[in-house]
Design an enzyme around this catalytic site. Structure first.
Site, PDB file in Angstrom:
ATOM      1  N   GLY A 142       5.466   7.224   1.761  1.00 44.19           N
ATOM      2  CA  GLY A 142       5.896   6.473   0.248  1.00 44.19           C
ATOM      3  C   GLY A 142       5.287   5.059   1.044  1.00 44.19           C
ATOM      4  O   GLY A 142       4.336   4.708   1.492  1.00 44.19           O
TER       5      GLY A 142
ATOM      6  N   GLY B 257       2.326   7.483   3.881  1.00 47.85           N
ATOM      7  CA  GLY B 257       1.909   9.079   4.140  1.00 47.85           C
ATOM      8  C   GLY B 257       3.296   9.883   3.509  1.00 47.85           C
ATOM      9  O   GLY B 257       3.014  10.148   2.664  1.00 47.85           O
TER      10      GLY B 257
ATOM     11  N   GLY C 262       0.696  -0.820  -0.230  1.00 49.90           N
ATOM     12  CA  GLY C 262      -0.147   0.003   0.186  1.00 49.90           C
ATOM     13  C   GLY C 262       0.739   0.734   0.302  1.00 49.90           C
ATOM     14  O   GLY C 262       1.764   1.038   0.221  1.00 49.90           O
ATOM     15  N   GLN C 263       0.160   2.508  -0.289  1.00 49.34           N
ATOM     16  CA  GLN C 263       0.750   3.642   0.400  1.00 49.34           C
ATOM     17  C   GLN C 263       0.985   4.030   1.092  1.00 49.34           C
ATOM     18  O   GLN C 263      -0.445   4.397   1.640  1.00 49.34           O
ATOM     19  CB  GLN C 263       0.393   4.416  -1.040  1.00 49.34           C
ATOM     20  CG  GLN C 263       1.137   6.227  -0.907  1.00 49.34           C
ATOM     21  CD  GLN C 263       1.989   6.005  -2.790  1.00 49.34           C
ATOM     22  OE1 GLN C 263       2.497   4.586  -3.052  1.00 49.34           O
ATOM     23  NE2 GLN C 263       3.249   6.531  -1.847  1.00 49.34           N
TER      24      GLN C 263
ATOM     25  N   ASP D 205      -3.107  11.361  13.729  1.00 48.04           N
ATOM     26  CA  ASP D 205      -3.006  10.777  12.081  1.00 48.04           C
ATOM     27  C   ASP D 205      -4.023   9.538  11.933  1.00 48.04           C
ATOM     28  O   ASP D 205      -3.764   8.555  11.550  1.00 48.04           O
ATOM     29  CB  ASP D 205      -1.894  10.795  10.926  1.00 48.04           C
ATOM     30  CG  ASP D 205      -3.304  10.817   9.365  1.00 48.04           C
ATOM     31  OD1 ASP D 205      -3.973  10.728   8.930  1.00 48.04           O
ATOM     32  OD2 ASP D 205      -1.419  10.531   8.439  1.00 48.04           O
TER      33      ASP D 205
END
Ligand SMILES: *[C@@H]1O[C@H](CO)[C@@H](O)[C@H](O)[C@H]1NC(C)=O
Ligand SMILES: *[C@@H]1O[C@H](CO)[C@@H](O)[C@H](O)[C@H]1NC(C)=O
Ligand SMILES: *[C@@H]1O[C@H](CO)[C@@H](O)[C@H](O)[C@H]1NC(C)=O
Ligand SMILES: *[C@@H]1O[C@H](CO)[C@@H](O)[C@H](O)[C@H]1NC(C)=O
Ligand SMILES: *[C@@H]1O[C@H](CO)[C@@H](O)[C@H](O)[C@H]1NC(C)=O
Ligand SMILES: *[C@@H]1O[C@H](CO)[C@@H](O)[C@H](O)[C@H]1NC(C)=O
Ligand SMILES: *[C@@H]1O[C@H](CO)[C@@H](O)[C@H](O)[C@H]1NC(C)=O
Ligand SMILES: *[C@@H]1O[C@H](CO)[C@@H](O)[C@H](O)[C@H]1NC(C)=O
Length: 813
Positions: free
Chosen positions: A507, A505, A502-503, A620
């Site tokens: 990278g 925050g 996945g991606q 976050d």
């Protein structure tokens, strides 16, 4: 015998009488000069929990004025007035004297007890509150001049403040009864000691008899069975006046408990359901090892050993004859005197003192606290010739001992690692050589990191709290296992697209497999991200300090050239969003699992907010940052944006707003203010998402676009919360629990931070330990605000809410 029986019957009669009075509305909770009570009369607190009246203890015919639980048929008093001067007849009474004091008088009007507050005020009245507190109060002004909670007997009740009162300078302590049939002041007392390192003690006369170990913000570290603040309900409070005290509360009012200091000097936790019967749930002295200083200086106690006492390594019994007779009071002495060479003057022969690590210990008594961070704690001790040991404890910090080590005890679980100073020749040499190597590496590392810092981080450094940087400089990178880029490249098949999980925050994240077969997740920070290094360092520092089953574990890192990588434990079930928002996978997370996830995230967050003196705000929190293990247990990840707060900060401003729209609280998104409560906001959004199975992005509802939060508020107002629930979990058997979750979610997303509960309260609410939830007001970011303000306040909103990727935005400087 007959007399005893009649006394007991009398007590029953009193209870009966009291209920009788209450039912017929004649009961009062107040005593005045005119409205006094005689023996056989009582007053009852407003809610009916407590009774004040005359009683006789078991096996005694003396009469005392006291307070007891109304439903406790044994009338065991939790507070006694004339404990040292009993009434010998039943002719006593309790009234307000002319000088305004509450007094116990005998038949001849001799004062046996007085509240003894110097005052000339008349018009005083004494009122029994439903907390069990008896307050003496001036009628006209309401001023309280005396209260029984400030003068306790042997019982510690909820809301009673045990500690030192800054206004009066008085230390509130419990004092034991002489015996179960004599409430006179006994030899034992219990209370707290030291403001620096608050700790509970029981004293026998003036000598310590038991100690709890210092408070770490959640529990007393010398009581390994203690669960954590919100479960046991004990909390350390520091009020505006500067008083420090411990108080507790129960969240489920029908299940109450209180603490009693027994005549034998044991603190018992007495538990009751509806006050009907009492069960001892916990006691302070459960084994011989709990007795203070059982094994003397430098001895340590382990109840599983035979004999229970032994000397620490490097020490031997002071008096071998006594020791063999199992008289351990003289304790142990050093085999070899300390050299105490300071680091700066120590020769190159390496004959400096060193430290022996003793694991899982109750820390010795009378520590001094140093403000240095973990890395410098050892050095601080080594440097001070009088320092005999140190320990670094999460939530407390660097503890140093400058005296004989007393009251060491070995735990079979929990406890703290204590480092005991020993002469060079008493240390395990291999270990010492290793330590020298470590010190050399640390020094080299410091030089390297400082060079790095000068190159890249000057700006950052200036902004950070000094201690954080020092902390990082000294050895954070040393402690962390370092992987080579080559190793990680081969583990992830050269960062192959098919390995991409996945991606995040900053990278992409790849799945990898180390040569030994261990599966890992590798986060590769985007080379281009200008802020990447800051976040990278931050994450390394933050996360390497944390260990909790609901936080993802950092296994190591790698910095090579421009590459910066973090290595985490691999979570086979990826992140929560992959389950929650996928129509097929949704089926796999039933309500029980979802609730478990909610609770787990809450616990992880509580750990971040409360466990260490450095409060950590995640900033976050969102579904894609909650990873799931095989059993779908949640682990919070992605600390790239976490901010560490010093112990006395609780809110901060930032110029750079990082986070994810939809999860950000209004004050953070608009003004850059963040605090624990901004994490609570995100948690609330997450809660609503978990219950509804929908993202908090905008979607169409019959009256136009609304956010999930807005929809929840709307449904609350038309009393149809059930419409919000994911159909896949809306089974009636859990309906109440589910709706409760939405209610709590709404409380978390309140517009104003002060209206949101703390995480610990949230957890208690979710677990129904807090039964009555407050009504929510209109949350932040509901329909109106979004539609009217979106153009001006949220320029990036559309972009951000579509892909739900973390954004980083610089507010105008
Ligand atoms: C009361 O007296 C009886 C008989 O002497 C004894 O068995 C009992 O333990 C006593 N109870 C208390 C609380 O002292
Ligand atoms: C009342 O208080 C004064 C001063 O605080 C003290 O000297 C006196 O002994 C007290 N009297 C009683 C009866 O406790
Ligand atoms: C006591 O209360 C009465 C009536 O409330 C009032 O008139 C009187 O002034 C009060 N006395 C004092 C000393 O406050
Ligand atoms: C003080 O207040 C109590 C309760 O409000 C009342 O019952 C009592 O009469 C008052 N006492 C005086 C002396 O005014
Ligand atoms: C300190 O004492 C004052 C006066 O008795 C009381 O009003 C206050 O509540 C006390 N504070 C604490 C923290 O016990
Ligand atoms: C308490 O102290 C007294 C006097 O020093 C001693 O005789 C007694 O044994 C102690 N009690 C306990 C339970 O240690
Ligand atoms: C409160 O405690 C009682 C007794 O343990 C229990 O039966 C009851 O379910 C609890 N109530 C709540 C709301 O948890
Ligand atoms: C260390 O702690 C003890 C007791 O806790 C205290 O008496 C002493 O003053 C402290 N020493 C320093 C240097 O703070």
């Amino acid at each position: 015998m007959g007399l005893v029986r009649s006394m007991i019957n009398l007590s029953y009669f009193l209870v009966f009488l009291s209920s009788f009075c209450l039912e017929f509305g004649h009961a009062t909770d107040t005593i005045t000069a005119l409205n006094f009570i005689k023996d056989s009369e009582t007053i009852i607190s407003n809610g009916g929990r407590f009774v004040l009246g005359f009683f006789s203890p078991t096996n005694s015919t003396y009469r005392y004025v006291g307070i007891w639980y109304r439903r406790d048929s044994t009338t065991r008093a939790i507070w006694v007035a004339n404990r040292n001067k009993p009434l010998k007849t039943t002719s006593g009474f309790l009234t307000i004297a002319e000088d305004g004091n509450l007094v116990v008088l005998d038949g001849e009007k001799t004062i046996l007890w007085s509240s003894n507050v110097t005052s000339s005020v008349s018009n005083m009245s004494a009122r029994l509150l439903d907390t069990g507190n008896l307050v003496l109060q001036e009628n006209n002004t309401g001023l309280i001049t005396w209260e029984s909670f400030q003068h306790p007997s042997d019982s510690w009740l909820a809301e009673m403040k045990a500690g030192t009162n800054a206004t009066t300078g008085k230390n509130v302590r419990l004092t034991s009864w002489k015996s179960p049939s004599d409430p006179a002041v006994g030899t034992f007392s219990a209370g707290t000691y030291s403001f620096d390192l608050p700790e509970a003690y029981i004293w026998n006369g003036s000598s310590p008899h038991w100690r709890s170990g210092p408070w770490n913000g959640m529990v007393f570290i010398g009581i390994p069975t203690m669960n954590g603040g919100y479960l046991d309900g004990i909390n350390l409070v520091e009020d505006k006046e500067g008083s420090f005290y411990f108080a507790f509360d129960f969240l489920n009012k029908s299940a109450q408990f209180h603490y009693v200091l027994s005549a034998e000097g044991n603190v018992l936790k007495a538990f009751s359901i509806n006050g009907n019967y009492w069960v001892v749930m916990w006691s302070s002295l459960m084994s011989e090892c709990d007795v203070y200083g059982k094994c003397g200086a430098y001895g340590h106690c382990n109840p599983e050993d035979k004999p229970i006492c032994s000397c620490l390594e490097g020490f031997e019994p002071k008096n071998i004859e006594e020791w063999n007779r199992e008289d351990w009071t003289s304790g142990c002495v050093r085999r070899t005197p300390l050299q105490c060479m300071r680091l700066s003057t120590g020769g190159k022969d390496g004959k400096k003192d060193g430290f022996l690590e003793v694991k899982m210990m109750k820390t010795p008594s009378l520590a001094n606290l140093s403000s240095v961070l973990e890395d410098s704690c050892r050095y601080r001790c080594l440097e001070d010739c009088s320092c005999t040991a140190y320990a670094y404890v999460a939530g407390i910090g660097c503890m140093l001992w400058t005296r004989d080590l007393i009251d060491l005890r070995k735990f079979s679980s929990g406890g703290v690692d204590v480092y005991v100073r020993l002469a060079y020749s008493d240390l395990d040499k291999k270990e010492e050589v290793l330590k020298v190597i470590v010190i050399v590496t640390v020094v080299i590392g410091m030089v390297l990191v400082m060079a790095l810092c000068t190159l890249f981080l000057c700006q950052w450094r200036a902004k950070r709290k000094e201690n954080l940087v020092d902390n990082m400089n000294q050895d954070k990178l040393q402690e962390l296992p370092i992987f080579s880029l080559e190793e990680l490249a081969s583990a992830t098949n050269n960062f192959h697209q098919s390995n991409k999980l996945g991606q995040g925050g900053f990278g992409p994240v790849y799945k990898g497999k180390l040569l030994d077969g261990q599966e890992i997740a590798v986060k590769r920070l985007a080379r281009s991200s200008g802020q990447g290094l800051e976040e990278f360092m931050n994450e390394v520092v933050v996360i390497s300090k944390l260990q909790h089953r609901n936080l993802v574990r950092l296994l190591g890192g790698c910095v090579e050239g421009e590459e910066k990588l973090l290595v985490y434990e691999y979570m086979p079930n990826k992140s929560l969003d992959a389950f929650l928002f996928d129509p097929i996978k949704q089926e796999l997370v039933d309500w029980k699992k979802r609730f478990n996830i909610i609770e787990g995230v809450g616990r992880g967050l509580l750990y971040l907010h409360r466990d260490s003196r450095l409060k950590i705000i995640h900033r976050d929190l969102k579904a894609s940052n909650i990873l799931l293990d095989e059993e779908l247990n949640p682990k919070i990840s992605d600390f790239g944006m976490a901010r560490i707060f010093g112990g006395n900060e609780d809110q901060a401003n930032t110029e750079r707003i990082v986070g994810t729209y939809g999860y950000m609280s209004p004050e953070y998104a608009m003004e850059g203010r963040f605090s624990e409560k901004s994490d609570v906001f995100s948690f609330g959004v997450l809660l609503l998402e978990i219950v509804s199975g929908r993202k908090n992005t905008h979607f169409y509802h019959d009256e136009g676009t609304v956010s999930l939060v807005g929809l929840a508020w709307k449904m609350w107002n038309i009393d149809n919360l059930a419409a919000l629930v994911d159909p896949k979990i809306s089974r009636s058997s859990f309906e109440k629990e589910i709706l409760r979750c939405i209610h709590v979610g709404l409380l978390c997303v309140q517009e104003f931070a002060k209206d949101r509960p703390t995480v610990s309260i949230v957890i208690s609410m979710l677990k129904s330990e807090i039964v009555d939830l407050p009504y929510p007001r209109q949350p932040g970011f509901t329909v109106n605000q979004i539609t009217s303000e979106s153009e001006s306040s949220y320029p990036n909103q559309k972009v951000c809410s579509i892909n739900n990727v973390t954004v980083s935005m610089v507010l105008g400087r």
